[in-house]
Enzyme design. Structure first.
Site, PDB file in Angstrom:
ATOM      1  N   ILE A   1       0.825  -1.215   0.000  1.00  0.00           N
ATOM      2  CA  ILE A   1       0.000   0.000   0.000  1.00  0.00           C
ATOM      3  C   ILE A   1       0.858   1.264   0.000  1.00  0.00           C
ATOM      4  O   ILE A   1       0.465   2.285  -0.575  1.00  0.00           O
ATOM      5  CB  ILE A   1      -1.023  -0.003   1.167  1.00  0.00           C
ATOM      6  CG1 ILE A   1      -2.125   1.010   0.907  1.00  0.00           C
ATOM      7  CG2 ILE A   1      -0.357   0.250   2.515  1.00  0.00           C
ATOM      8  CD1 ILE A   1      -2.916   0.788  -0.356  1.00  0.00           C
TER       9      ILE A   1
ATOM     10  N   SER B   1      11.928   1.014   6.841  1.00  0.00           N
ATOM     11  CA  SER B   1      11.423  -0.302   6.498  1.00  0.00           C
ATOM     12  C   SER B   1      12.598  -1.259   6.608  1.00  0.00           C
ATOM     13  O   SER B   1      13.736  -0.863   6.387  1.00  0.00           O
ATOM     14  CB  SER B   1      10.879  -0.296   5.061  1.00  0.00           C
ATOM     15  OG  SER B   1       9.818  -1.190   4.906  1.00  0.00           O
ATOM     16  N   ARG B   2      12.308  -2.505   6.963  1.00  0.00           N
ATOM     17  CA  ARG B   2      13.424  -3.429   7.152  1.00  0.00           C
ATOM     18  C   ARG B   2      14.100  -3.743   5.820  1.00  0.00           C
ATOM     19  O   ARG B   2      15.292  -3.934   5.757  1.00  0.00           O
ATOM     20  CB  ARG B   2      12.932  -4.699   7.849  1.00  0.00           C
ATOM     21  CG  ARG B   2      12.394  -4.414   9.251  1.00  0.00           C
ATOM     22  CD  ARG B   2      11.549  -5.531   9.773  1.00  0.00           C
ATOM     23  NE  ARG B   2      10.516  -5.911   8.801  1.00  0.00           N
ATOM     24  CZ  ARG B   2       9.682  -6.912   8.965  1.00  0.00           C
ATOM     25  NH1 ARG B   2       9.727  -7.635  10.063  1.00  0.00           N
ATOM     26  NH2 ARG B   2       8.774  -7.190   8.043  1.00  0.00           N
TER      27      ARG B   2
ATOM     28  N   ASP C   1     -10.261  -7.461   6.749  1.00  0.00           N
ATOM     29  CA  ASP C   1      -9.309  -6.435   6.292  1.00  0.00           C
ATOM     30  C   ASP C   1      -9.928  -5.602   5.164  1.00  0.00           C
ATOM     31  O   ASP C   1      -9.954  -4.375   5.256  1.00  0.00           O
ATOM     32  CB  ASP C   1      -7.972  -7.069   5.882  1.00  0.00           C
ATOM     33  CG  ASP C   1      -6.997  -6.005   5.412  1.00  0.00           C
ATOM     34  OD1 ASP C   1      -6.306  -5.421   6.257  1.00  0.00           O
ATOM     35  OD2 ASP C   1      -6.969  -5.722   4.190  1.00  0.00           O
TER      36      ASP C   1
ATOM     37  N   LYS D   1      -5.514   1.816   7.839  1.00  0.00           N
ATOM     38  CA  LYS D   1      -6.639   1.049   8.388  1.00  0.00           C
ATOM     39  C   LYS D   1      -6.269  -0.435   8.387  1.00  0.00           C
ATOM     40  O   LYS D   1      -5.481  -0.839   7.528  1.00  0.00           O
ATOM     41  CB  LYS D   1      -7.926   1.286   7.609  1.00  0.00           C
ATOM     42  CG  LYS D   1      -7.834   1.141   6.090  1.00  0.00           C
ATOM     43  CD  LYS D   1      -7.471  -0.140   5.450  1.00  0.00           C
ATOM     44  CE  LYS D   1      -8.280  -1.352   5.779  1.00  0.00           C
ATOM     45  NZ  LYS D   1      -7.913  -2.507   4.876  1.00  0.00           N
TER      46      LYS D   1
HETATM   47  P1  NAP Z   1       2.454  -5.563   3.283  1.00  0.00           P
HETATM   48  O1  NAP Z   1       2.906  -5.150   1.917  1.00  0.00           O
HETATM   49  O2  NAP Z   1       2.429  -7.011   3.627  1.00  0.00           O
HETATM   50  O3  NAP Z   1       3.277  -4.853   4.436  1.00  0.00           O
HETATM   51  C1  NAP Z   1       3.766  -3.533   4.362  1.00  0.00           C
HETATM   52  C2  NAP Z   1       5.181  -3.474   4.921  1.00  0.00           C
HETATM   53  O4  NAP Z   1       5.141  -3.518   6.342  1.00  0.00           O
HETATM   54  C3  NAP Z   1       6.036  -4.641   4.514  1.00  0.00           C
HETATM   55  O5  NAP Z   1       6.583  -4.460   3.239  1.00  0.00           O
HETATM   56  C4  NAP Z   1       7.098  -4.673   5.610  1.00  0.00           C
HETATM   57  O6  NAP Z   1       8.207  -3.905   5.183  1.00  0.00           O
HETATM   58  C5  NAP Z   1       6.396  -4.025   6.795  1.00  0.00           C
HETATM   59  N1  NAP Z   1       6.154  -5.049   7.807  1.00  0.00           N
HETATM   60  C6  NAP Z   1       5.524  -6.238   7.657  1.00  0.00           C
HETATM   61  N2  NAP Z   1       5.526  -6.928   8.804  1.00  0.00           N
HETATM   62  C7  NAP Z   1       6.197  -6.175   9.685  1.00  0.00           C
HETATM   63  C8  NAP Z   1       6.566  -6.355  11.040  1.00  0.00           C
HETATM   64  N3  NAP Z   1       6.234  -7.474  11.719  1.00  0.00           N
HETATM   65  N4  NAP Z   1       7.244  -5.356  11.649  1.00  0.00           N
HETATM   66  C9  NAP Z   1       7.580  -4.245  10.988  1.00  0.00           C
HETATM   67  N5  NAP Z   1       7.275  -4.023   9.694  1.00  0.00           N
HETATM   68  C10 NAP Z   1       6.588  -4.978   9.061  1.00  0.00           C
HETATM   69  O7  NAP Z   1       0.991  -4.991   3.580  1.00  0.00           O
HETATM   70  P2  NAP Z   1       0.108  -3.910   2.780  1.00  0.00           P
HETATM   71  O8  NAP Z   1      -0.750  -4.596   1.774  1.00  0.00           O
HETATM   72  O9  NAP Z   1       0.919  -2.773   2.350  1.00  0.00           O
HETATM   73  O10 NAP Z   1      -0.889  -3.512   3.971  1.00  0.00           O
HETATM   74  C11 NAP Z   1      -0.446  -2.718   5.061  1.00  0.00           C
HETATM   75  C12 NAP Z   1      -1.645  -2.025   5.664  1.00  0.00           C
HETATM   76  O11 NAP Z   1      -2.285  -1.239   4.640  1.00  0.00           O
HETATM   77  C13 NAP Z   1      -2.709  -2.972   6.210  1.00  0.00           C
HETATM   78  O12 NAP Z   1      -3.237  -2.473   7.410  1.00  0.00           O
HETATM   79  C14 NAP Z   1      -3.768  -2.984   5.122  1.00  0.00           C
HETATM   80  O13 NAP Z   1      -5.067  -3.217   5.634  1.00  0.00           O
HETATM   81  C15 NAP Z   1      -3.646  -1.575   4.566  1.00  0.00           C
HETATM   82  N6  NAP Z   1      -4.114  -1.476   3.172  1.00  0.00           N
HETATM   83  C16 NAP Z   1      -3.700  -2.384   2.229  1.00  0.00           C
HETATM   84  C17 NAP Z   1      -4.213  -2.321   0.935  1.00  0.00           C
HETATM   85  C18 NAP Z   1      -3.797  -3.299  -0.148  1.00  0.00           C
HETATM   86  O14 NAP Z   1      -4.320  -3.199  -1.284  1.00  0.00           O
HETATM   87  N7  NAP Z   1      -2.897  -4.227   0.083  1.00  0.00           N
HETATM   88  C19 NAP Z   1      -5.142  -1.313   0.611  1.00  0.00           C
HETATM   89  C20 NAP Z   1      -5.485  -0.369   1.578  1.00  0.00           C
HETATM   90  C21 NAP Z   1      -4.971  -0.473   2.866  1.00  0.00           C
HETATM   91  P3  NAP Z   1       9.703  -4.373   5.551  1.00  0.00           P
HETATM   92  O15 NAP Z   1       9.769  -5.859   5.410  1.00  0.00           O
HETATM   93  O16 NAP Z   1      10.561  -3.640   4.578  1.00  0.00           O
HETATM   94  O17 NAP Z   1       9.906  -3.915   6.978  1.00  0.00           O
END
Ligand code: NAP
Length: 307
Positions: free
Chosen positions: A15, A37-38, A169, A91
């Site tokens: 996101i 970010s890690r 979610d 969110k």
């Molecule tokens: P994601 O790509 O799986 O995670 C985002 C980043 O968070 C990862 O690249 C990772 O970066 C970091 N992360 C993951 N686990 C972690 C941990 N245990 N500790 C610290 N950092 C961590 O997820 P996403 O789809 O972007 O979703 C993230 C949020 O945005 C959620 O709450 C979701 O509901 C919301 N969202 C998502 C979407 C969608 O389309 N996917 C749409 C709207 C809102 P590093 O490994 O580099 O640290």
């Protein structure tokens, strides 16, 4: 024109790349001054892997936007608020209601802004829908929120881990719209939750609320995706489609557009206003419904799910 405020983006994943980075690049209010970010980085932007180190090194960055999944988010939000930074939360705002209440209290004590964002509330047709419904009596409403988890969360096992909320979610996006537009609040009365045999969170859910409101969330839909809300009132039927971006009344289009690309720019504009005026915005109503569904839900076991 006032100077842009520095902001750091934390958790560079799907996101952050899809929405936050483009929204900040086009923002008249914000300068993306650093990422944390890690492993993720953004070309041309100072990057950190350690959050505490970034907070210490960049006292000029007054605001952080947290884009990681909900489970690890609390520790980052707490650290940022303790360091006197304004905080914007993706969110859902946390893994539990209590931890978000704790963040609210901390933000008040530190005198900084906390914004629990609901991007779907910024969809084009949500404000017109709310205005249209304001003087109507709702007879019935139904949410159909069916999408393909493999398309929107490719390989993201966290959505099926405890605290990941499963189909809630995306479903919480629908609930964020519902809780915004209905002229009178409703509460959950019953839920059936469909858990894959090998997972800890539901892949589908059927919800029944007070006031004739029902919802059907499903993450197993391939092909066309459906993000619809129909509200039947004493003075006609409102349809919201495209996740709140298009609106029709009695079958006639009245507002909206086909793109979701306005939602995140609107969130960042609101954050700028909140910071400038010293306010916070934390509405947990959508998350209360999810917590209630997980409390009341009848469990049905369905086929195992793997990405
Ligand atoms: P994601 O790509 O799986 O995670 C985002 C980043 O968070 C990862 O690249 C990772 O970066 C970091 N992360 C993951 N686990 C972690 C941990 N245990 N500790 C610290 N950092 C961590 O997820 P996403 O789809 O972007 O979703 C993230 C949020 O945005 C959620 O709450 C979701 O509901 C919301 N969202 C998502 C979407 C969608 O389309 N996917 C749409 C709207 C809102 P590093 O490994 O580099 O640290």
């Amino acid at each position: 024109m006032t100077a842009k405020r520095n902001i750091a983006l934390v958790g560079i994943g799907k996101i952050a790349r899809d929405q936050h980075v483009p929204a900040l690049a086009a923002s008249p209010d914000w300068e993306l001054a650093a990422t944390v970010s890690r492993s993720g980085t953004i070309d041309g932007v100072e990057s950190h892997t350690d959050f505490a180190a970034m907070l210490a090194a960049r006292p000029d960055i007054g605001t952080v936007s947290l884009c990681m999944p909900p489970m690890p988010r609390y520790a980052y939000a707490e650290a940022a608020l303790l360091a006197g930074r304004h905080v914007m939360l993706e969110k859902p705002p946390g893994a539990t209601l209590a931890e978000v209440h704790a963040l609210q209290d901390l933000a008040v004590r530190r005198g900084v802004t906390l914004f629990a964002t609901w991007h779907s509330r910024m969809a084009e047709a949500v404000a017109p829908a709310k205005a249209w419904l304001a003087d109507k009596t709702v007879l019935r409403a139904h949410i159909t929120w069916r999408e393909d988890v493999r398309k929107w969360h490719p390989g993201q096992d966290w959505v099926f881990e405890p605290g990941g909320m499963g189909v809630f979610d995306p479903g919480i996006n629908a609930l964020s719209i519902l809780t915004d537009i209905l002229p009178k609040p409703v509460h959950l009365a019953a839920a059936t939750l469909f858990f894959p045999a090998n997972r800890d969170t539901p892949i589908a859910a059927k919800l029944t609320f007070s006031g004739g409101v029902t919802a059907d969330f499903d993450w197993r839909q391939t092909g066309p995706q459906t993000w619809d809300i129909r509200v039947e009132t004493d003075k006609g039927t409102l349809d919201l489609r495209m996740g709140g971006n298009r609106m029709s009344v009695d079958g006639t289009e009245v507002a909206g557009e086909n793109s979701i690309m306005g939602e995140y720019p609107a969130l960042y504009a609101r954050m700028a206003l909140l910071v400038a005026t010293g306010q916070s915005d934390v509405d947990l109503a959508p998350m209360v419904h999810v917590a209630d569904a997980l409390t009341l839900g009848r469990r049905v076991i369905v086929d195992a799910f793997d990405f």
